[in-house]
Design a protein around this motif. Structure first.
Motif, PDB file in Angstrom:
ATOM      1  N   ASP A  40       0.864  -1.177   0.000  1.00  0.00           N
ATOM      2  CA  ASP A  40       0.000   0.000   0.000  1.00  0.00           C
ATOM      3  C   ASP A  40       0.904   1.232   0.000  1.00  0.00           C
ATOM      4  O   ASP A  40       1.541   1.553   1.001  1.00  0.00           O
ATOM      5  N   VAL A  41       0.961   1.894  -1.146  1.00  0.00           N
ATOM      6  CA  VAL A  41       1.844   3.058  -1.302  1.00  0.00           C
ATOM      7  C   VAL A  41       1.105   4.307  -0.822  1.00  0.00           C
ATOM      8  O   VAL A  41       0.053   4.662  -1.346  1.00  0.00           O
ATOM      9  N   LEU A  64       3.759   1.705   3.011  1.00  0.00           N
ATOM     10  CA  LEU A  64       4.862   2.633   2.723  1.00  0.00           C
ATOM     11  C   LEU A  64       4.340   4.058   2.732  1.00  0.00           C
ATOM     12  O   LEU A  64       3.348   4.367   2.060  1.00  0.00           O
ATOM     13  N   ASP A  65       4.977   4.926   3.493  1.00  0.00           N
ATOM     14  CA  ASP A  65       4.562   6.328   3.545  1.00  0.00           C
ATOM     15  C   ASP A  65       5.744   7.175   4.024  1.00  0.00           C
ATOM     16  O   ASP A  65       6.478   6.745   4.916  1.00  0.00           O
ATOM     17  N   GLU A  83       3.989  -4.677   7.988  1.00  0.00           N
ATOM     18  CA  GLU A  83       5.271  -3.982   7.879  1.00  0.00           C
ATOM     19  C   GLU A  83       4.999  -2.503   7.601  1.00  0.00           C
ATOM     20  O   GLU A  83       4.284  -2.170   6.653  1.00  0.00           O
ATOM     21  N   TRP A  84       5.567  -1.626   8.403  1.00  0.00           N
ATOM     22  CA  TRP A  84       5.429  -0.188   8.186  1.00  0.00           C
ATOM     23  C   TRP A  84       6.794   0.359   7.788  1.00  0.00           C
ATOM     24  O   TRP A  84       7.766   0.200   8.517  1.00  0.00           O
ATOM     25  N   VAL A  85       6.865   0.995   6.635  1.00  0.00           N
ATOM     26  CA  VAL A  85       8.135   1.511   6.118  1.00  0.00           C
ATOM     27  C   VAL A  85       7.980   2.993   5.824  1.00  0.00           C
ATOM     28  O   VAL A  85       7.079   3.401   5.079  1.00  0.00           O
ATOM     29  N   SER A  91      12.972   5.410  -3.946  1.00  0.00           N
ATOM     30  CA  SER A  91      14.185   5.744  -3.206  1.00  0.00           C
ATOM     31  C   SER A  91      14.806   4.464  -2.651  1.00  0.00           C
ATOM     32  O   SER A  91      14.275   3.376  -2.808  1.00  0.00           O
ATOM     33  N   ALA A  92      15.935   4.621  -1.980  1.00  0.00           N
ATOM     34  CA  ALA A  92      16.606   3.458  -1.400  1.00  0.00           C
ATOM     35  C   ALA A  92      15.814   2.891  -0.225  1.00  0.00           C
ATOM     36  O   ALA A  92      15.937   1.716   0.111  1.00  0.00           O
ATOM     37  N   VAL A  93      14.994   3.743   0.409  1.00  0.00           N
ATOM     38  CA  VAL A  93      14.202   3.307   1.553  1.00  0.00           C
ATOM     39  C   VAL A  93      12.859   2.808   1.033  1.00  0.00           C
ATOM     40  O   VAL A  93      11.890   3.548   0.927  1.00  0.00           O
ATOM     41  N   ARG A  94      12.819   1.548   0.682  1.00  0.00           N
ATOM     42  CA  ARG A  94      11.576   0.962   0.180  1.00  0.00           C
ATOM     43  C   ARG A  94      11.575  -0.528   0.512  1.00  0.00           C
ATOM     44  O   ARG A  94      12.633  -1.117   0.754  1.00  0.00           O
TER      45      ARG A  94
END
Length: 310
Positions: A40-41, A64-65, A83-85, A91-94
């Motif tokens: 979920d973007v 992802l947020d 999972e919360w990211v 970006s590199a943080v994904r």
């Protein structure tokens, strides 16, 4: 950076009250039921992911947020094995790995303002799709001119906080910029969050998808899966990698669509982080609730919460 409405924890805490569960959530939840791994973007407060887990989804669920305030609310709501990211898809943080379903709801797609942002984002989506995976999202139909209802007279009051919207730069053929003002008794003053949203017509949207190697296998004008027309409020798209789409693999394929007429720029008729914020983010401008959630909502006019973009 993400809009203040989503980074400020006090304002982010109002998000679910401003955006109660609705037909759009049901639409995406139905897609999630058939996917083993879901991303979920712009997940915002994580309502979709948490509901899916509560209903028994046994696969991978990832939110992802880039907005810390929204993710803080999501983590506090439940530890449901999600999972919360904090980061952006390009970006590199994904999240690592591949997903059977990538979704971007709440009009979060509209926070992608520049052509380059849209191209980069769609390329990143393709990169995380598993073979046969789908990307589902919606954007407001520009022909309907939803921004004309984003006015101070359409303000709502939720949990004692007055939330109002005001367009500060009208439609220029591509974007609309508006302020969301939050004010409550006892606050030292109003909190103002400024957002800019992109309105993409159907033909232009399909061009972006083709450039990314994606193709729509289904398109709707509303979350009841009705066909897209010039008067439809939404442009809802379910797509997949072009070379993976076959007649047998397109169970949601719909009949040829009536194309919506493009709106005129403001005035013509009368004389990365913020990029994906909002699955529940700046691009959300859904109708407010009717009090069914137990929150005090005094009006049911459109508002600028939830791609917010959420």
């Amino acid at each position: 950076m993400p809009d203040r409405a989503f980074t400020d924890t006090r304002l982010a805490a109002l998000y679910d009250a401003l955006n109660p569960w609705g037909p759009g959530d049901d639409f995406y939840l139905d897609l999630m039921r058939g996917a083993r791994a879901v991303l979920d973007v712009g997940c915002g407060t994580g309502a979709l992911l948490i509901r899916a887990r509560e209903e028994g989804h046994a696969g991978r669920l990832c939110g992802l947020d880039p907005a810390a305030g929204m993710l803080s609310v999501a983590r506090e709501r439940a530890d449901a094995g999600v999972e919360w990211v904090r980061g952006t898809l390009d970006s590199a943080v994904r999240p690592a790995g591949a997903f059977d379903l990538v979704l971007m709801n709440g009009h979060a797609f509209q926070v992608l303002v520049d052509d380059a942002e849209i191209r980069t984002f769609l390329a990143a989506v393709r990169g995380v799709l598993a073979p046969g995976g789908r990307f589902a999202f919606e954007t407001r139909n520009p022909a309907v001119r939803a921004w004309e209802g984003w006015t101070q007279s359409a303000a709502v009051v939720v949990d004692g906080v007055r939330v109002a919207h005001e367009v500060v730069r009208g439609f220029d053929g591509r974007t609309v910029t508006f302020d969301t003002t939050f004010l409550a008794e006892g606050w030292s003053g109003p909190e103002v969050s400024r957002s800019t949203l992109r309105f993409v017509a159907e033909d232009e949207l399909d061009g972006f998808l083709r450039a990314a190697g994606l193709v729509a296998e289904a398109r709707y004008g509303a979350f009841d899966r009705s066909p897209l027309t010039a008067h439809s409020p939404e442009i809802i798209t379910v797509c997949r990698v072009a070379d993976q789409l076959t007649a047998a693999g397109a169970p949601w394929l719909v009949a040829p669509l009536e194309h919506a007429a493009a709106p005129q720029p403001h005035g013509a008729e009368m004389a990365h982080e913020v990029r994906i914020s909002g699955a529940r983010g700046t691009a959300h401008l859904r109708g407010a609730g009717n009090g069914a959630t137990g929150h005090d909502v005094t009006r049911t006019e459109p508002h600028a919460q939830k791609g917010p973009a959420r």
